[in-house]
Design a protein around this motif. Structure first.
Motif, PDB file in Angstrom:
ATOM      1  N   VAL A   1      -5.997  14.010  -6.444  1.00 15.13           N
ATOM      2  CA  VAL A   1      -4.821  13.090  -6.096  1.00 15.13           C
ATOM      3  C   VAL A   1      -5.089  11.903  -5.436  1.00 15.13           C
ATOM      4  N   PHE A   2      -5.585  12.324  -4.074  1.00 14.41           N
ATOM      5  CA  PHE A   2      -6.095  11.244  -3.202  1.00 14.41           C
ATOM      6  C   PHE A   2      -6.916  10.218  -3.612  1.00 14.41           C
ATOM      7  N   ALA A   3      -8.103  10.903  -4.487  1.00 10.25           N
ATOM      8  CA  ALA A   3      -9.171  10.101  -4.968  1.00 10.25           C
ATOM      9  C   ALA A   3      -8.468   8.819  -5.906  1.00 10.25           C
ATOM     10  N   GLN A   4      -7.498   9.414  -6.815  1.00  8.68           N
ATOM     11  CA  GLN A   4      -6.906   8.582  -7.567  1.00  8.68           C
ATOM     12  C   GLN A   4      -5.928   7.553  -6.853  1.00  8.68           C
TER      13      GLN A   4
ATOM     14  N   GLY B   1       0.878  -1.119  -0.053  1.00  3.94           N
ATOM     15  CA  GLY B   1       0.010  -0.020   0.096  1.00  3.94           C
ATOM     16  C   GLY B   1       0.971   1.355   0.044  1.00  3.94           C
ATOM     17  N   ASN B   2       1.837   1.118   0.901  1.00  2.00           N
ATOM     18  CA  ASN B   2       2.692   2.312   0.910  1.00  2.00           C
ATOM     19  C   ASN B   2       3.542   2.676  -0.403  1.00  2.00           C
ATOM     20  N   GLU B   3       4.043   1.660  -1.186  1.00  2.00           N
ATOM     21  CA  GLU B   3       4.439   1.637  -2.394  1.00  2.00           C
ATOM     22  C   GLU B   3       3.657   2.490  -3.380  1.00  2.00           C
ATOM     23  N   ILE B   4       2.365   1.938  -3.376  1.00  2.00           N
ATOM     24  CA  ILE B   4       1.379   2.598  -4.331  1.00  2.00           C
ATOM     25  C   ILE B   4       1.189   3.948  -4.169  1.00  2.00           C
ATOM     26  N   ILE B   5       0.837   4.400  -2.959  1.00  2.00           N
ATOM     27  CA  ILE B   5       0.780   5.688  -2.236  1.00  2.00           C
ATOM     28  C   ILE B   5       1.845   6.731  -2.731  1.00  2.00           C
ATOM     29  N   LEU B   6       3.195   6.154  -2.666  1.00  2.00           N
ATOM     30  CA  LEU B   6       4.422   7.055  -2.872  1.00  2.00           C
ATOM     31  C   LEU B   6       4.434   7.041  -4.235  1.00  2.00           C
ATOM     32  N   ALA B   7       4.148   6.168  -5.218  1.00  2.00           N
ATOM     33  CA  ALA B   7       4.202   6.156  -6.688  1.00  2.00           C
ATOM     34  C   ALA B   7       3.163   7.158  -7.144  1.00  2.00           C
TER      35      ALA B   7
ATOM     36  N   VAL C   1      -6.908  -4.362  -3.725  1.00  2.00           N
ATOM     37  CA  VAL C   1      -7.871  -5.492  -3.212  1.00  2.00           C
ATOM     38  C   VAL C   1      -8.633  -6.064  -4.016  1.00  2.00           C
ATOM     39  N   SER C   2      -9.363  -5.304  -5.110  1.00  2.00           N
ATOM     40  CA  SER C   2     -10.310  -6.013  -5.622  1.00  2.00           C
ATOM     41  C   SER C   2     -10.084  -6.936  -6.955  1.00  2.00           C
ATOM     42  N   ARG C   3      -8.780  -6.758  -7.145  1.00  2.00           N
ATOM     43  CA  ARG C   3      -8.265  -7.855  -8.288  1.00  2.00           C
ATOM     44  C   ARG C   3      -8.057  -9.143  -7.365  1.00  2.00           C
ATOM     45  N   ARG C   4      -7.782  -9.068  -6.158  1.00  2.00           N
ATOM     46  CA  ARG C   4      -7.466 -10.497  -5.436  1.00  2.00           C
ATOM     47  C   ARG C   4      -8.836 -10.914  -4.486  1.00  2.00           C
ATOM     48  N   LEU C   5      -9.637  -9.999  -4.061  1.00  2.00           N
ATOM     49  CA  LEU C   5     -10.581 -10.347  -3.199  1.00  2.00           C
ATOM     50  C   LEU C   5     -12.117  -9.843  -3.800  1.00  2.00           C
ATOM     51  N   THR C   6     -13.207 -10.588  -3.378  1.00  2.00           N
ATOM     52  CA  THR C   6     -14.558 -10.267  -3.685  1.00  2.00           C
ATOM     53  C   THR C   6     -14.793  -8.861  -2.705  1.00  2.00           C
TER      54      THR C   6
ATOM     55  N   ALA D   1      -7.735   0.513  -3.812  1.00  2.00           N
ATOM     56  CA  ALA D   1      -9.051  -0.268  -3.882  1.00  2.00           C
ATOM     57  C   ALA D   1      -8.682  -1.371  -5.089  1.00  2.00           C
ATOM     58  N   ALA D   2      -8.123  -1.044  -6.016  1.00  2.00           N
ATOM     59  CA  ALA D   2      -7.853  -1.923  -7.265  1.00  2.00           C
ATOM     60  C   ALA D   2      -6.766  -2.844  -6.569  1.00  2.00           C
TER      61      ALA D   2
END
Length: 291
Positions: free
Chosen positions: A105-108, A17-23, A117-122, A114-115
């Motif tokens: 920016v935060f919305a994106q 999650g932190n990697e996604i945030i920083l990217a 998680v949603s790619r792995r879990l219902t 969310a993606a």
């Protein structure tokens, strides 16, 4: 060690999650913000302003840690501190125009998280995982705490108290706090309820809709203005407003009065029974002393 993998998985998920945030921050050219600022900015983007003590309580950090985080955001130009007009002594933290500009920016970034998680879990699996992780973070004696006496249940406390029994769970909250969400406090499974306060002249700093949930706003005290789909309407104590998921909404308090309200979210179209169509009155049920 028992449950070692649980902590390992949680740590690895946090790292992802932190990697996604920083990217995402790098992609949008945002500087001076790190993942540890995320909870504070999320609250301010949603509520408009918040006291330092309330921020500390809601993100589960010490007051000194929150003070240091806010100071860095202030130095970077994203937030400012003003005297709390409700008591004249405390300080409220609110976003600057530069901070409010972070909303898209935060919305994106939120969509990117969310993606993950949603790619792995219902949706049901993700909701269950969220509930279980929240349960792991509860106070260890939350489920064993005794039921408070009627007198204690009505005392004002700056902290939240929770009591859980087999068929119910209670909580005591500060009704003057800027925002308190009951989903985790009460382990709600069919709705989300938040108790909110907007100071005089303050506004929710963005317009939003929902994917699935309708919202019911109940105005407990004060006055303000509600914006829905391009229309503005005055609201005051006693008003109740239901908004469909697609309705684009925003609220602000009047310049003369703070606005206190409840917001109840539930999935649109999910109500199948209510009041007498869902209620049961077994003849052999235990009765209270006054019946």
């Amino acid at each position: 060690m028992r449950y070692r993998q649980l902590f390992s998985y949680a740590s690895r998920l946090r790292t992802l999650g932190n990697e996604i945030i920083l990217a995402g921050l790098r992609r949008h050219g945002v500087v001076g913000i790190v993942p540890s600022h995320g909870d504070i900015l999320h609250i301010l983007l949603h509520d408009g302003s918040c006291t330092m003590s309330e921020l500390a309580r809601r993100i589960g950090r010490t007051r000194s840690t929150v003070t240091a985080l806010v100071r860095k955001l202030e130095q970077a130009g994203y937030v400012q501190q003003l005297t709390d007009t409700s008591d004249g002594r405390g300080r409220r933290v609110l976003l600057t125009p530069q901070g409010r500009a972070l909303q898209p920016v935060f919305a994106q970034i939120s969509a990117d998280l969310a993606a993950l998680v949603s790619r792995r879990l219902t949706d049901d699996e993700a909701a269950q995982l969220e509930r279980l992780l929240a349960k792991c973070l509860q106070s260890p004696d939350a489920d064993e705490a005794p039921q408070p006496s009627p007198a204690a249940a009505h005392t004002t406390s700056p902290t939240q108290r929770r009591v859980s029994m087999s068929n119910y769970r209670t909580a005591h909250i500060d009704l003057q706090a800027s925002r308190t969400e009951l989903h985790d406090l009460l382990q709600l499974t069919g709705c989300e309820v938040s108790c909110n306060t907007l100071p005089k002249g303050a506004s929710i700093p963005f317009v939003h809709a929902h994917k699935h949930n309708e919202e019911l706003y109940i105005i407990l005290d004060g006055a303000g203005t509600l914006f829905v789909d391009g229309q503005e309407m005055p609201i005051s104590k006693g008003d109740c407003i239901r908004i469909d998921p697609a309705g684009m909404r925003c609220l602000c308090a009047s310049p003369e009065q703070a606005l206190h309200y409840l917001c109840i979210q539930t999935k649109a179209g999910s109500l199948e029974g209510y009041t007498m169509t869902d209620g049961l009155m077994p003849a052999d049920a235990a009765k209270p002393s006054w019946l």
